[in-house]
Design an enzyme around this catalytic site. Structure first.
Site, PDB file in Angstrom:
ATOM      1  CG  ASP A 180      -0.181  -0.005   2.549  1.00  0.00           C
ATOM      2  OD1 ASP A 180       1.073   0.086   2.529  1.00  0.00           O
ATOM      3  OD2 ASP A 180      -0.831  -0.098   3.601  1.00  0.00           O
ATOM      4  CD  GLU A 208      -0.401   0.611   6.969  1.00  0.00           C
ATOM      5  OE1 GLU A 208       0.014   0.777   5.806  1.00  0.00           O
ATOM      6  OE2 GLU A 208      -0.724  -0.509   7.420  1.00  0.00           O
TER       7      GLU A 208
END
Ligand code: F6R
Length: 260
Positions: free
Chosen positions: A136, A143
């Site tokens: 990702d 993140e």
């Protein structure tokens, strides 16, 4: 950003190990930034080999790990402190006292994160940071959506990351939801970053990192703002890059004395 595309896993590992070796030989008390996960493993294997056969000496080297799961007890086989000890630091002569990671068991998390940042600056900053890349686009456990200026702090993992990491645990349910991670601002302060990525599952993240806009949706894209970043990629991870031929051409023509 230099992008090196090489199909042989051992040649990518050798290049990264060359950079670590040159650093440690010229600056024995160098500060290394160590990632866990599968990507840097061949580099650690190569460094262990050079230590055993070539006398590469880490006795004065210091190291900081990038991240840690929250709540795994000390000694848990998948705590990153334990993983890095097993995969690398216990196999060379780095003193255990010189290896520090964020404290995933701390009662006072913000204080532990501040102490970790202070320890990095107290050591003079990271000379060479090894990184992997999440599917990702995460680096460390920053993140998507992470502040590009972030420092070491607690983060919640995406379910995709928990699924990706379930292979190291006996089930996905065992993968913690929370982690402590160096921030993107912390990583940006290291003097040289070497990021390793292999496999088609990394291709989109590699493209977003190197050729997309600098944006929190791909945290690794912040590396475009760093003056000395090297990407070591296999063909599959490089397969979505628009300028792959240019990167190959540049690297093929590069004087080897320049190193990475
Ligand atoms: C590990 C870390 C993560 C991994 C990334 C890629 O300390 O910080 O960012 O580098 O999840 O993992 P692998 O290399 O297993 O594909």
């Amino acid at each position: 950003m230099e992008i090196v595309i090489l199909s042989g896993g051992s040649s990518r590992a050798a290049l990264a190990a060359d950079a670590v070796e040159a650093l440690v030989r010229s600056k024995p008390d160098a500060v290394l930034g160590l990632a866990t996960g599968a990507s840097p493993l061949p580099v650690y294997e190569e460094l262990v080999r050079r230590h055993e056969r070539g006398g590469l000496d880490f006795s004065r080297t210091r190291a900081f790990t990038l991240d840690e799961y929250v709540g795994l007890p000390a000694g848990h086989p998948e705590s990153y402190r334990e993983v890095i000890r097993r995969d690398f630091t216990s196999r060379v002569n780095i003193s255990e006292a010189n290896v520090l990671g964020p404290d995933g068991e701390a009662a006072d998390v913000p204080a532990a994160c501040r102490a970790f940042e202070d320890a990095i600056s107290g050591a003079g900053g990271v000379d060479l940071q090894l990184l992997g890349l999440g599917t990702d686009g995460h680096i460390g456990f920053n993140e998507p959506g992470s502040s590009l200026a972030s420092r070491t702090r607690i983060k919640t993992l995406l379910e995709q990351t928990r699924r990706d990491n379930a292979r190291f645990f006996s089930s996905q349910a065992e993968v913690p939801h929370h982690v402590l991670t160096q921030g993107l601002g912390t990583v940006l302060e290291s003097r040289h970053v070497i990021l390793l990525a292999a496999g088609a599952q990394k291709a989109q993240a590699v493209r977003d990192l190197a050729e997309g806009p600098v944006a929190a949706i791909c945290p690794a894209s912040v590396l475009q703002l760093h003056p000395h970043v090297t990407l070591l990629l296999d063909e599959a991870a490089a397969s979505s890059l628009r300028l792959a031929d240019y990167y190959r051409h540049s690297y093929d023509g590069k004087p080897r004395w320049q190193g990475l």
